[in-house]
Motif scaffolding. Sequence first.
Motif, PDB file in Angstrom:
ATOM      1  N   TYR A  96       0.814  -1.212   0.000  1.00  0.00           N
ATOM      2  CA  TYR A  96       0.000   0.000   0.000  1.00  0.00           C
ATOM      3  C   TYR A  96       0.854   1.272   0.000  1.00  0.00           C
ATOM      4  CZ  TYR A  96      -3.379  -3.558   1.205  1.00  0.00           C
ATOM      5  OH  TYR A  96      -4.149  -4.693   1.196  1.00  0.00           O
ATOM      6  N   GLU A  97       2.000   1.250   0.707  1.00  0.00           N
ATOM      7  CA  GLU A  97       2.860   2.426   0.682  1.00  0.00           C
ATOM      8  C   GLU A  97       3.370   2.687  -0.732  1.00  0.00           C
ATOM      9  OE1 GLU A  97       3.213  -0.123   2.763  1.00  0.00           O
ATOM     10  OE2 GLU A  97       3.636   0.554   4.807  1.00  0.00           O
ATOM     11  N   GLY A  98       3.702   1.603  -1.439  1.00  0.00           N
ATOM     12  CA  GLY A  98       4.160   1.753  -2.820  1.00  0.00           C
ATOM     13  C   GLY A  98       3.085   2.327  -3.713  1.00  0.00           C
ATOM     14  N   LYS A  99       1.849   1.871  -3.508  1.00  0.00           N
ATOM     15  CA  LYS A  99       0.737   2.376  -4.316  1.00  0.00           C
ATOM     16  C   LYS A  99       0.502   3.860  -4.044  1.00  0.00           C
ATOM     17  CE  LYS A  99      -4.058   1.243  -5.539  1.00  0.00           C
ATOM     18  NZ  LYS A  99      -5.191   0.331  -5.261  1.00  0.00           N
ATOM     19  N   ILE A 100       0.618   4.257  -2.791  1.00  0.00           N
ATOM     20  CA  ILE A 100       0.474   5.669  -2.442  1.00  0.00           C
ATOM     21  C   ILE A 100       1.559   6.495  -3.121  1.00  0.00           C
ATOM     22  CG2 ILE A 100       0.749   7.313  -0.532  1.00  0.00           C
ATOM     23  CD1 ILE A 100      -0.718   5.198   1.226  1.00  0.00           C
ATOM     24  N   PHE A 101       2.784   5.987  -3.084  1.00  0.00           N
ATOM     25  CA  PHE A 101       3.885   6.700  -3.729  1.00  0.00           C
ATOM     26  C   PHE A 101       3.664   6.797  -5.233  1.00  0.00           C
ATOM     27  CE2 PHE A 101       8.281   6.827  -5.483  1.00  0.00           C
ATOM     28  CZ  PHE A 101       8.640   8.057  -4.958  1.00  0.00           C
ATOM     29  N   ALA A 102       3.114   5.732  -5.832  1.00  0.00           N
ATOM     30  CA  ALA A 102       2.820   5.745  -7.271  1.00  0.00           C
ATOM     31  C   ALA A 102       1.806   6.836  -7.599  1.00  0.00           C
ATOM     32  CB  ALA A 102       2.303   4.381  -7.709  1.00  0.00           C
ATOM     33  N   TRP A 103       0.781   6.958  -6.779  1.00  0.00           N
ATOM     34  CA  TRP A 103      -0.204   8.019  -7.004  1.00  0.00           C
ATOM     35  C   TRP A 103       0.437   9.407  -6.861  1.00  0.00           C
ATOM     36  CZ3 TRP A 103      -4.380   4.901  -4.068  1.00  0.00           C
ATOM     37  CH2 TRP A 103      -5.268   4.316  -4.989  1.00  0.00           C
ATOM     38  N   GLU A 104       1.344   9.545  -5.898  1.00  0.00           N
ATOM     39  CA  GLU A 104       2.034  10.821  -5.743  1.00  0.00           C
ATOM     40  C   GLU A 104       2.876  11.134  -6.984  1.00  0.00           C
ATOM     41  OE1 GLU A 104       2.535  10.716  -0.856  1.00  0.00           O
ATOM     42  OE2 GLU A 104       4.269  10.401  -2.141  1.00  0.00           O
ATOM     43  N   MET A 105       3.524  10.119  -7.525  1.00  0.00           N
ATOM     44  CA  MET A 105       4.322  10.333  -8.741  1.00  0.00           C
ATOM     45  C   MET A 105       3.429  10.719  -9.927  1.00  0.00           C
ATOM     46  SD  MET A 105       7.474  10.157  -8.028  1.00  0.00           S
ATOM     47  CE  MET A 105       6.920  10.983  -6.528  1.00  0.00           C
ATOM     48  N   LEU A 106       2.254  10.098 -10.013  1.00  0.00           N
ATOM     49  CA  LEU A 106       1.304  10.495 -11.064  1.00  0.00           C
ATOM     50  C   LEU A 106       0.912  11.962 -10.912  1.00  0.00           C
ATOM     51  CD1 LEU A 106      -1.173   7.497 -11.480  1.00  0.00           C
ATOM     52  CD2 LEU A 106       0.138   8.608 -13.295  1.00  0.00           C
ATOM     53  N   ALA A 107       0.670  12.356  -9.683  1.00  0.00           N
ATOM     54  CA  ALA A 107       0.329  13.760  -9.444  1.00  0.00           C
ATOM     55  C   ALA A 107       1.454  14.677  -9.901  1.00  0.00           C
ATOM     56  CB  ALA A 107       0.032  13.979  -7.961  1.00  0.00           C
ATOM     57  N   GLU A 108       2.695  14.285  -9.598  1.00  0.00           N
ATOM     58  CA  GLU A 108       3.841  15.095 -10.019  1.00  0.00           C
ATOM     59  C   GLU A 108       3.901  15.210 -11.548  1.00  0.00           C
ATOM     60  OE1 GLU A 108       5.935  16.820  -8.353  1.00  0.00           O
ATOM     61  OE2 GLU A 108       5.969  16.065  -6.301  1.00  0.00           O
ATOM     62  N   ILE A 109       3.603  14.108 -12.221  1.00  0.00           N
ATOM     63  CA  ILE A 109       3.621  14.122 -13.695  1.00  0.00           C
ATOM     64  C   ILE A 109       2.551  15.075 -14.233  1.00  0.00           C
ATOM     65  CG2 ILE A 109       3.158  12.720 -15.756  1.00  0.00           C
ATOM     66  CD1 ILE A 109       4.497  10.370 -14.184  1.00  0.00           C
ATOM     67  N   TYR A 110       1.383  15.055 -13.605  1.00  0.00           N
ATOM     68  CA  TYR A 110       0.329  15.977 -14.049  1.00  0.00           C
ATOM     69  C   TYR A 110       0.652  17.423 -13.677  1.00  0.00           C
ATOM     70  CZ  TYR A 110      -2.672  12.222 -15.670  1.00  0.00           C
ATOM     71  OH  TYR A 110      -3.186  11.169 -16.383  1.00  0.00           O
ATOM     72  N   PHE A 111       1.347  17.627 -12.538  1.00  0.00           N
ATOM     73  CA  PHE A 111       1.814  18.972 -12.202  1.00  0.00           C
ATOM     74  C   PHE A 111       2.649  19.538 -13.339  1.00  0.00           C
ATOM     75  CE2 PHE A 111       1.963  18.442  -7.264  1.00  0.00           C
ATOM     76  CZ  PHE A 111       0.608  18.681  -7.210  1.00  0.00           C
ATOM     77  N   LYS A 112       3.569  18.702 -13.859  1.00  0.00           N
ATOM     78  CA  LYS A 112       4.483  19.154 -14.907  1.00  0.00           C
ATOM     79  C   LYS A 112       3.732  19.591 -16.165  1.00  0.00           C
ATOM     80  CE  LYS A 112       8.273  16.089 -13.438  1.00  0.00           C
ATOM     81  NZ  LYS A 112       9.283  17.095 -13.089  1.00  0.00           N
ATOM     82  N   GLN A 113       2.497  19.076 -16.322  1.00  0.00           N
ATOM     83  CA  GLN A 113       1.691  19.408 -17.502  1.00  0.00           C
ATOM     84  C   GLN A 113       0.616  20.449 -17.180  1.00  0.00           C
ATOM     85  OE1 GLN A 113       0.802  15.597 -19.890  1.00  0.00           O
ATOM     86  NE2 GLN A 113       1.328  14.806 -17.861  1.00  0.00           N
ATOM     87  N   ASN A 114       0.690  21.018 -15.967  1.00  0.00           N
ATOM     88  CA  ASN A 114      -0.299  22.009 -15.506  1.00  0.00           C
ATOM     89  C   ASN A 114      -1.720  21.449 -15.468  1.00  0.00           C
ATOM     90  OD1 ASN A 114       1.743  23.999 -15.315  1.00  0.00           O
ATOM     91  ND2 ASN A 114       1.521  24.476 -17.484  1.00  0.00           N
ATOM     92  N   LYS A 115      -1.842  20.148 -15.230  1.00  0.00           N
ATOM     93  CA  LYS A 115      -3.148  19.496 -15.120  1.00  0.00           C
ATOM     94  C   LYS A 115      -3.445  19.268 -13.636  1.00  0.00           C
ATOM     95  CE  LYS A 115      -2.810  17.159 -19.618  1.00  0.00           C
ATOM     96  NZ  LYS A 115      -2.760  15.837 -20.312  1.00  0.00           N
ATOM     97  N   TYR A 116      -3.862  20.335 -12.972  1.00  0.00           N
ATOM     98  CA  TYR A 116      -3.949  20.298 -11.509  1.00  0.00           C
ATOM     99  C   TYR A 116      -5.159  19.510 -11.017  1.00  0.00           C
ATOM    100  CZ  TYR A 116      -0.546  23.958 -12.271  1.00  0.00           C
ATOM    101  OH  TYR A 116       0.553  24.648 -12.698  1.00  0.00           O
TER     102      TYR A 116
END
Length: 277
Positions: free
Chosen positions: A158-178
């Motif tokens: 579950y910690e890994g899955k949470i981190f994966a979601w955080e990384m997805l958020a970071e990727i969308y940040f980079k594209q200004n998709k807040y």
Amino acid sequence: MKSTNNMGHFQYLMNPVPANTTAWNNTIENQKKAENWIAGYALANEAALFAIKNNDSSAASKFLYDALSLANRTDNKDDIATINLNLSNFQLYHGDFDKAEESAQKYHSYATVSKSYLEQANAWLLIAMARAGQKNFKAAENNIIRSAIPLFNKAKAYEGKIFAWEMLAEIYFKQNKYTEAQWFLLQARDLANAKNLSGELAEIEYLLAASKQKDGNYKVSIKEFIQAAELAANENNKQLSLAILDKLGEVYLVLKDYPSADQTYKAYTQLKNDLYN
């Protein structure tokens, strides 16, 4: 960053622990002269970890490549994979995304053979982060959504899955998709609460607040930064607390709330002095 599996066998070679880069070099060179490649790569990997902790990137890079070169003279596939994992993380941190992907692919090859769901998931995360760094966002998103997260589910990590979601958020940040970034962070927060993973919540709240800041929703971001600050303080996570105060001060300045900005700056300066002086 990890130690090699066999490091416990060579603790006697680190007694006392080498105090600087020169001492580490001498210790490793002694093993090379004796053609003891196994001890050599284990020590070189530890030397890299030592250099990273001491903010010596040049030495860390040298030691990691040295460790990999020595490990490749052996048949210890587990430790070769660990060094590739460390190397990929190091390359990601320094923005060398092409090489980071290459190292991550080698780690993934090992993980596939090992049949470990968790190792495979972590490898896909590394590949995704490297591709995001190269601005290959679509591939990075697919690597996480279609590969890493299903593997974390199979591993019940579950910690890994949470981190994966955080990384997805970071990727969308980079594209200004807040909006999309916030959706993934909310999924991460729900899972952390459901599994009582309180240690994950401060960073999630920080990322949520940062996404609101970037989206121009400043008043909501203040509330979330303050919530993140409380959680970080409860965890005694001073580095995260420092990052939160930095961002919070930026928001107060945008809103022209100068007394709050001044108070936040003073708290930031005091904490920074406590951490680094």
